[in-house]
Design a protein around this motif. Structure first.
Motif, PDB file in Angstrom:
ATOM      1  N   ILE A  59      43.733  36.353  28.395  1.00 26.07           N
ATOM      2  CA  ILE A  59      42.368  36.332  27.603  1.00 26.07           C
ATOM      3  C   ILE A  59      42.155  34.713  27.692  1.00 26.07           C
ATOM      4  CG2 ILE A  59      41.885  36.418  25.087  1.00 26.07           C
ATOM      5  CD1 ILE A  59      44.227  38.534  24.643  1.00 26.07           C
ATOM      6  N   ALA A  60      40.815  34.127  27.835  1.00 23.88           N
ATOM      7  CA  ALA A  60      40.516  32.970  27.604  1.00 23.88           C
ATOM      8  C   ALA A  60      40.034  32.536  26.748  1.00 23.88           C
ATOM      9  CB  ALA A  60      39.371  32.656  29.100  1.00 23.88           C
ATOM     10  N   GLY A  61      40.100  33.420  25.539  1.00 28.02           N
ATOM     11  CA  GLY A  61      39.685  32.799  24.283  1.00 28.02           C
ATOM     12  C   GLY A  61      38.872  33.718  23.449  1.00 28.02           C
ATOM     13  N   ALA A  62      38.478  33.194  22.072  1.00 27.47           N
ATOM     14  CA  ALA A  62      37.361  33.921  21.523  1.00 27.47           C
ATOM     15  C   ALA A  62      36.112  34.221  22.449  1.00 27.47           C
ATOM     16  CB  ALA A  62      37.160  33.317  20.229  1.00 27.47           C
ATOM     17  N   ASP A  63      35.281  35.221  22.154  1.00 29.69           N
ATOM     18  CA  ASP A  63      33.978  35.044  23.179  1.00 29.69           C
ATOM     19  C   ASP A  63      33.042  34.218  22.355  1.00 29.69           C
ATOM     20  OD1 ASP A  63      31.679  36.021  24.008  1.00 29.69           O
ATOM     21  OD2 ASP A  63      32.055  38.036  24.263  1.00 29.69           O
ATOM     22  N   GLY A  96      46.999  33.441  35.028  1.00 33.45           N
ATOM     23  CA  GLY A  96      45.599  32.985  34.921  1.00 33.45           C
ATOM     24  C   GLY A  96      45.617  31.831  33.861  1.00 33.45           C
ATOM     25  N   HIS A  97      44.928  32.253  32.793  1.00 36.39           N
ATOM     26  CA  HIS A  97      44.658  31.258  31.618  1.00 36.39           C
ATOM     27  C   HIS A  97      44.860  32.011  30.389  1.00 36.39           C
ATOM     28  CE1 HIS A  97      42.332  28.796  34.632  1.00 36.39           C
ATOM     29  NE2 HIS A  97      42.554  27.896  33.702  1.00 36.39           N
ATOM     30  N   ALA A  98      45.710  31.230  29.505  1.00 37.61           N
ATOM     31  CA  ALA A  98      45.795  32.100  28.271  1.00 37.61           C
ATOM     32  C   ALA A  98      45.176  30.673  27.363  1.00 37.61           C
ATOM     33  CB  ALA A  98      47.312  32.123  27.714  1.00 37.61           C
ATOM     34  N   THR A 255      38.605  25.103   7.921  1.00 41.96           N
ATOM     35  CA  THR A 255      37.993  24.092   8.653  1.00 41.96           C
ATOM     36  C   THR A 255      37.368  24.843  10.062  1.00 41.96           C
ATOM     37  OG1 THR A 255      39.868  23.210   8.146  1.00 41.96           O
ATOM     38  CG2 THR A 255      38.855  22.034   9.920  1.00 41.96           C
ATOM     39  N   PHE A 256      37.762  25.744  10.425  1.00 41.25           N
ATOM     40  CA  PHE A 256      37.317  26.499  11.736  1.00 41.25           C
ATOM     41  C   PHE A 256      35.801  26.887  11.447  1.00 41.25           C
ATOM     42  CE2 PHE A 256      36.238  30.687  13.745  1.00 41.25           C
ATOM     43  CZ  PHE A 256      36.102  30.429  14.860  1.00 41.25           C
ATOM     44  N   LEU A 257      35.734  27.645  10.368  1.00 39.99           N
ATOM     45  CA  LEU A 257      34.443  27.950  10.173  1.00 39.99           C
ATOM     46  C   LEU A 257      33.402  27.147   9.653  1.00 39.99           C
ATOM     47  CD1 LEU A 257      35.323  31.320   7.629  1.00 39.99           C
ATOM     48  CD2 LEU A 257      34.388  31.451  10.139  1.00 39.99           C
ATOM     49  N   GLU A 275      26.792  24.097  31.932  1.00 40.08           N
ATOM     50  CA  GLU A 275      27.256  23.560  33.000  1.00 40.08           C
ATOM     51  C   GLU A 275      27.589  24.905  33.930  1.00 40.08           C
ATOM     52  OE1 GLU A 275      30.229  20.046  31.226  1.00 40.08           O
ATOM     53  OE2 GLU A 275      30.804  22.188  31.252  1.00 40.08           O
ATOM     54  N   ARG A 276      27.739  26.111  33.333  1.00 38.74           N
ATOM     55  CA  ARG A 276      27.908  27.287  33.973  1.00 38.74           C
ATOM     56  C   ARG A 276      26.627  27.734  34.630  1.00 38.74           C
ATOM     57  NH1 ARG A 276      31.731  25.588  31.348  1.00 38.74           N
ATOM     58  NH2 ARG A 276      33.915  26.244  32.042  1.00 38.74           N
ATOM     59  N   GLY A 277      25.502  27.400  34.060  1.00 37.10           N
ATOM     60  CA  GLY A 277      24.107  27.936  34.408  1.00 37.10           C
ATOM     61  C   GLY A 277      23.393  27.062  35.638  1.00 37.10           C
ATOM     62  N   GLY A 279      22.700  25.029  39.020  1.00 32.73           N
ATOM     63  CA  GLY A 279      23.082  25.338  40.776  1.00 32.73           C
ATOM     64  C   GLY A 279      23.066  26.559  41.176  1.00 32.73           C
ATOM     65  N   ARG A 280      22.404  27.417  40.493  1.00 27.12           N
ATOM     66  CA  ARG A 280      22.655  28.815  41.130  1.00 27.12           C
ATOM     67  C   ARG A 280      21.550  29.098  42.204  1.00 27.12           C
ATOM     68  NH1 ARG A 280      24.850  32.889  36.662  1.00 27.12           N
ATOM     69  NH2 ARG A 280      26.189  31.191  35.912  1.00 27.12           N
ATOM     70  N   ALA A 281      22.311  29.491  43.295  1.00 25.61           N
ATOM     71  CA  ALA A 281      21.344  29.823  44.542  1.00 25.61           C
ATOM     72  C   ALA A 281      20.181  30.797  44.528  1.00 25.61           C
ATOM     73  CB  ALA A 281      22.423  30.161  45.688  1.00 25.61           C
TER      74      ALA A 281
HETATM   75  C1  3H9 Z   1      38.361  30.179  20.771  1.00 26.05           C
HETATM   76  O1  3H9 Z   1      39.345  30.923  21.135  1.00 26.05           O
HETATM   77  C2  3H9 Z   1      38.491  30.334  19.258  1.00 26.05           C
HETATM   78  C3  3H9 Z   1      39.544  30.860  18.312  1.00 26.05           C
HETATM   79  O2  3H9 Z   1      40.574  29.690  18.420  1.00 26.05           O
HETATM   80  C4  3H9 Z   1      39.469  31.277  17.037  1.00 26.05           C
HETATM   81  C5  3H9 Z   1      38.371  32.617  17.013  1.00 26.05           C
HETATM   82  C6  3H9 Z   1      38.546  32.923  15.566  1.00 26.05           C
HETATM   83  N1  3H9 Z   1      33.601  33.297  26.155  1.00 26.05           N
HETATM   84  O3  3H9 Z   1      34.175  28.754  33.621  1.00 26.05           O
HETATM   85  P1  3H9 Z   1      33.840  29.962  34.656  1.00 26.05           P
HETATM   86  C7  3H9 Z   1      32.183  32.993  31.012  1.00 26.05           C
HETATM   87  S1  3H9 Z   1      37.333  29.373  21.227  1.00 26.05           S
HETATM   88  C8  3H9 Z   1      32.580  33.819  26.652  1.00 26.05           C
HETATM   89  O4  3H9 Z   1      32.769  29.763  35.403  1.00 26.05           O
HETATM   90  P2  3H9 Z   1      36.362  29.621  35.987  1.00 26.05           P
HETATM   91  C9  3H9 Z   1      31.378  31.732  31.718  1.00 26.05           C
HETATM   92  O5  3H9 Z   1      30.262  31.720  30.615  1.00 26.05           O
HETATM   93  C10 3H9 Z   1      37.261  29.671  23.263  1.00 26.05           C
HETATM   94  N2  3H9 Z   1      32.363  33.735  27.948  1.00 26.05           N
HETATM   95  O6  3H9 Z   1      35.312  30.637  35.458  1.00 26.05           O
HETATM   96  C11 3H9 Z   1      31.069  32.520  32.841  1.00 26.05           C
HETATM   97  O7  3H9 Z   1      29.980  33.235  32.472  1.00 26.05           O
HETATM   98  P3  3H9 Z   1      28.889  33.461  33.711  1.00 26.05           P
HETATM   99  C12 3H9 Z   1      38.628  28.979  23.505  1.00 26.05           C
HETATM  100  C13 3H9 Z   1      33.108  32.689  28.683  1.00 26.05           C
HETATM  101  O8  3H9 Z   1      37.188  30.738  36.684  1.00 26.05           O
HETATM  102  C14 3H9 Z   1      32.247  33.185  33.088  1.00 26.05           C
HETATM  103  O9  3H9 Z   1      32.998  33.440  31.961  1.00 26.05           O
HETATM  104  N3  3H9 Z   1      38.585  29.047  25.126  1.00 26.05           N
HETATM  105  C15 3H9 Z   1      34.279  32.195  28.007  1.00 26.05           C
HETATM  106  O10 3H9 Z   1      35.677  28.447  36.654  1.00 26.05           O
HETATM  107  C16 3H9 Z   1      33.294  32.442  34.145  1.00 26.05           C
HETATM  108  O11 3H9 Z   1      33.423  31.374  33.572  1.00 26.05           O
HETATM  109  C17 3H9 Z   1      37.914  28.344  25.942  1.00 26.05           C
HETATM  110  O12 3H9 Z   1      37.390  27.208  25.514  1.00 26.05           O
HETATM  111  C18 3H9 Z   1      34.586  32.609  26.784  1.00 26.05           C
HETATM  112  N4  3H9 Z   1      35.650  31.931  25.895  1.00 26.05           N
HETATM  113  O13 3H9 Z   1      37.182  29.150  34.633  1.00 26.05           O
HETATM  114  C19 3H9 Z   1      37.847  28.503  27.496  1.00 26.05           C
HETATM  115  N5  3H9 Z   1      35.001  31.566  28.978  1.00 26.05           N
HETATM  116  O14 3H9 Z   1      29.621  33.946  35.107  1.00 26.05           O
HETATM  117  C20 3H9 Z   1      36.559  28.635  28.256  1.00 26.05           C
HETATM  118  C21 3H9 Z   1      34.252  31.738  29.992  1.00 26.05           C
HETATM  119  O15 3H9 Z   1      27.781  34.475  33.078  1.00 26.05           O
HETATM  120  N6  3H9 Z   1      36.704  29.111  29.361  1.00 26.05           N
HETATM  121  N7  3H9 Z   1      33.186  32.420  29.809  1.00 26.05           N
HETATM  122  O16 3H9 Z   1      28.247  32.270  33.999  1.00 26.05           O
HETATM  123  C22 3H9 Z   1      37.163  28.218  30.682  1.00 26.05           C
HETATM  124  O17 3H9 Z   1      37.761  27.243  30.333  1.00 26.05           O
HETATM  125  C23 3H9 Z   1      36.987  28.863  31.862  1.00 26.05           C
HETATM  126  O18 3H9 Z   1      35.950  29.809  31.710  1.00 26.05           O
HETATM  127  C24 3H9 Z   1      38.373  29.198  32.565  1.00 26.05           C
HETATM  128  C25 3H9 Z   1      37.725  29.975  33.894  1.00 26.05           C
HETATM  129  C26 3H9 Z   1      39.109  28.236  32.790  1.00 26.05           C
HETATM  130  C27 3H9 Z   1      38.794  30.298  31.644  1.00 26.05           C
END
Ligand code: 3H9
Length: 686
Positions: A59-63, A96-98, A255-257, A275-277, A279-281
């Motif tokens: 899980i890479a995080g909250a959505d 992968g990533h947690a 604090t989070f909210l 950043e993720r949007g 340079g799309r071909a």
């Molecule tokens: C959090 O968790 C808050 C909690 O503490 C509390 C909650 C109550 N959500 O980066 P990539 C999409 S805050 C939604 O190109 P990579 C991204 O937009 C979160 N979408 O891949 C892209 O979409 P598209 C803390 C997400 O392999 C696609 O996934 N977590 C999210 O180069 C691929 O992403 C973070 O800050 C997300 N969380 O890198 C981690 N993450 O294909 C953020 C990614 O449509 N994520 N997407 O353009 C990353 O750092 C990188 O995505 C990761 C993979 C390293 C995981």
């Protein structure tokens, strides 16, 4: 498609999260996970539960896309509380990533097993927030407050190897992580669950942290460069360090909210998706193969570009007109790699293999089999056209021919060849091997395949590619002209270079415009202005710059520009003649000086950037506002936490921005402030 499935293996329940692309904790995932845990604890007869993920990552995080919307139940802290209080051992099997909420889920589990090579972290501060599901409370209880504060406030993930050292994971494996977790589960029993519930532990009070609170805070403040979330996180950890878990968790959630709705958090989310949007071909394109790269010009840019490709494992032929020029290039290459070895960035072996990938030779014949040739010769249209004519004669059919010009008309350069469809601009930023940004400039005739190949080249070398159209300076440098113009005019009207620089670094820019001009070399702009048509720039804005160049003040490289530089430390200090020179230019121009506030400095420079950005959008030089923001954050030291100039404009409000621009239209330099239809429409619509 179901976001969660379960599997029974050897008396263990495996809960597979399957929410591509990164298994973010959407409402559907939270809900399915909570139900599955509760069901197994109520009715199941497995001995343990494993939480694992399908696809490329844990899980890479909250959505992040759910942020800014009203929170939907079940909330993540409650899901994690249910995991932690489960009546049987729960094990996180990480690959992968947690990250963020993902690591918080793992911290709610009783055991954590990680695959070698995985990364674990709480990067929330990079999004302008603090962890919101127990991360600031459970992590200090597990690894100690000092290491936890570093991970949370710095936002950088740690490797699984480091995580094992910190005690963040219980086992590291090179084998299949789920099979390892199953074997591991056979050795754990219900009896020890109490201690494994981190909420039931206390933070082991760390003397180092207590005695160094202020020092650590100062360090975080410096690293944060004006962003507030890292400091909020630190203050939260400090405040809650000896609080009962529930109280600390409540304060964390509050604090989070609070932070999730701030302008800073919105800006950081904006830039994350921007950043993720980029340079799309184009959809109708096919990138061509890239096996060998050619670079023309062994100067600073040419060598930097060659290194970029060698670093990614591509063989490069680097050419220049003489052995002497190549000798200088070889020396530059050796020194740059040597300094990387000294700083521990690469190994001696990397240096050897990368150096060997770059072949230096005089003449263009060696470029005949290159798939992509990047010209980094002298910045003058006639020089570039003559290079492209020669390249046209030697390059194989289908090779992409790119120019690294920062300003010039790529359509004119393309016309020097018989294959304008294969020509485009690749505008690297200096130092090219370090800076991540590259503007990919499509000419009138550039084919979709050529564009797509260039975007691939940027991607495989780890660059962030932003597509731009042809105009003087493309996106970044065209906007910079407006920014430099207003800085120069304010100097004329009464501000000192150091006052302008300070106001903008206080705003968050990594350097002020006069320090940047000194770093780049004042002669560069001087020469560029000589190639520009009169009337296309404001001469009064750079009158002082021009005088300085004529006096031999070329910037850092000559030891003096707007500032004087120490030979050894490169520290700058005011130069006595600069103030006199400014006073002289003001007098000659008949300017009556006035006090210029920091607010005015920030407002005028930012409005100038925003106004030019809107013209760029109107003329379709850039397709998206967010692309412009990526250019400014990655190429011009714009504070990331402000999201880029266009995002900053949006945070002010478009109607207000337009009103302020219109005030300048009536000012003494009003001809530069003409607003576009684009900005008028924005002001009207918002
Ligand atoms: C959090 O968790 C808050 C909690 O503490 C509390 C909650 C109550 N959500 O980066 P990539 C999409 S805050 C939604 O190109 P990579 C991204 O937009 C979160 N979408 O891949 C892209 O979409 P598209 C803390 C997400 O392999 C696609 O996934 N977590 C999210 O180069 C691929 O992403 C973070 O800050 C997300 N969380 O890198 C981690 N993450 O294909 C953020 C990614 O449509 N994520 N997407 O353009 C990353 O750092 C990188 O995505 C990761 C993979 C390293 C995981």
């Amino acid at each position: 498609m179901a976001v969660l499935s379960s599997e029974n293996r050897s008396g263990v329940l495996i809960l597979w999260i399957d929410n591509p692309p990164v298994n973010a904790l959407s409402q559907a995932v939270r809900s399915a996970l909570l139900n599955a845990i509760s069901k197994e604890c109520d009715e199941g007869n497995n001995t343990a539960i494993i939480i694992a993920c399908r696809g490329r990552t844990f899980i890479a995080g909250a959505d992040i896309r759910e942020f800014g919307k009203p929170p939907a139940e079940p909330y993540l802290p409650d899901v994690i509380a249910a995991i932690e209080s489960a009546s049987k051992p729960v094990i996180a099997a990480i690959h992968g990533h947690a990250l963020g909420g993902g690591l918080e889920v793992a911290l709610g589990c009783h055991y954590r097993i990680a695959a070698a090579g995985s990364q674990l972290g709480l990067p929330e501060t990079n999004l302008g927030i603090v962890p919101g599901a127990g991360g600031t409370q459970r992590l200090p209880r597990l690894i100690g407050a000092v290491d936890a504060a570093e991970m949370i406030c710095g936002g950088k993930p740690v490797s699984a190897e480091k995580a094992l050292e910190l005690g963040l994971v219980d086992k590291l494996t090179d084998d299949d992580v789920v099979s390892t977790a199953i074997s591991y589960s056979l050795n754990v029993t219900k009896e020890t669950l109490g201690y494994r519930r981190l909420s039931e532990r206390k933070v082991s009070v760390d003397d180092i942290l207590f005695s160094n609170f202020d020092k650590i805070e100062k360090k975080i403040q410096k690293q944060a460069k004006g962003a507030t979330a890292p400091l909020e996180a630190f203050s939260l950890i400090r405040k809650t360090i000896d609080m009962p878990f529930t109280e600390g968790k409540n304060l964390e959630r509050e604090t989070f909210l609070k932070l999730a709705g701030t302008t800073e958090a919105k800006a950081l989310r904006h830039i994350f998706f921007a950043e993720r949007g980029v340079g799309r071909a184009p959809s109708n394109s096919n990138p061509r193969k890239l096996n060998k790269i050619g670079v023309v010009g062994a100067g600073t840019m040419g060598v930097g570009i060659a290194m970029t490709f060698a670093d990614a494992g591509y063989p490069v032929s680097l050419t220049d007109i003489s052995e002497e020029a190549l000798g200088r290039g070889k020396f530059r290459l050796r020194s740059l790699y040597e300094s990387q070895v000294k700083r521990g960035r690469i190994s001696e072996r990397d240096r050897e293999s990368r150096t060997q990938l770059i072949q230096f030779s005089v003449g263009y014949d060696v470029l005949a089999d290159a798939d992509l040739i990047i010209e980094a010769a002298f910045e003058a249209t006639d020089v570039k056209c003559s290079v492209f004519k020669k390249l046209d004669g030697v390059a194989k059919r289908g090779a992409v021919l790119a120019t690294n010009t920062s300003y010039l008309d790529i359509n004119v350069i393309a016309e020097a060849t018989s294959r304008p469809q294969d020509v485009l601009g690749l505008h690297y930023f200096s130092p090219a091997n370090v800076m991540k940004l590259v503007e990919v400039v499509r000419g009138q005739a550039t084919s979709p395949d050529t564009l797509s190949t260039a975007l691939t080249a940027a991607k495989v070398t780890g660059k962030i590619a932003v597509i731009a159209g042809v105009c003087h300076g493309f996106i970044g440098n065209r906007m910079l002209r407006a920014y430099v113009r207003e800085s120069g005019l304010m100097m004329l009207e009464g501000a000192l270079p150091s006052e302008v620089d300070r106001a903008l670094t206080d705003f968050g820019m990594s350097m002020g415009p006069f320090s940047v001009a000194d770093l780049a070399g004042l002669d560069i702009g001087y020469k560029a202005r000589q190639e520009m048509q009169a009337g296309s720039f404001e001469p009064m804005a750079t009158a002082v710059h021009d005088r300085l160049v004529e006096k031999g003040h070329l910037g850092q490289k000559s030891g003096a520009g707007f500032y004087r530089y120490n030979d050894k430390t490169r520290a700058n200090s005011p130069h006595p003649i600069v103030e006199d020179l400014i006073a002289m230019v003001r007098k000659e121009a008949g300017v009556k000086t006035r006090l210029i506030s920091s607010e005015e400095i920030v407002s005028r420079t930012m409005l100038a950037l925003i106004n030019e950005g809107c013209w760029i959008l109107e003329e379709k030089i850039s397709e998206r506002m967010s692309d412009i923001d990526v250019v400014y954050v990655h190429g011009y030291g714009f504070p990331r936490w402000r999201g880029g100039p266009m995002c900053y404009g949006e945070s002010i409000g478009w109607a207000k921005v337009l009103k302020q621009i219109q005030k300048h239209v009536n000012g003494p330099y009003g001809r530069w402030w003409n607003p576009s239809q684009y900005i008028k429409k924005l002001a009207n619509d918002h």
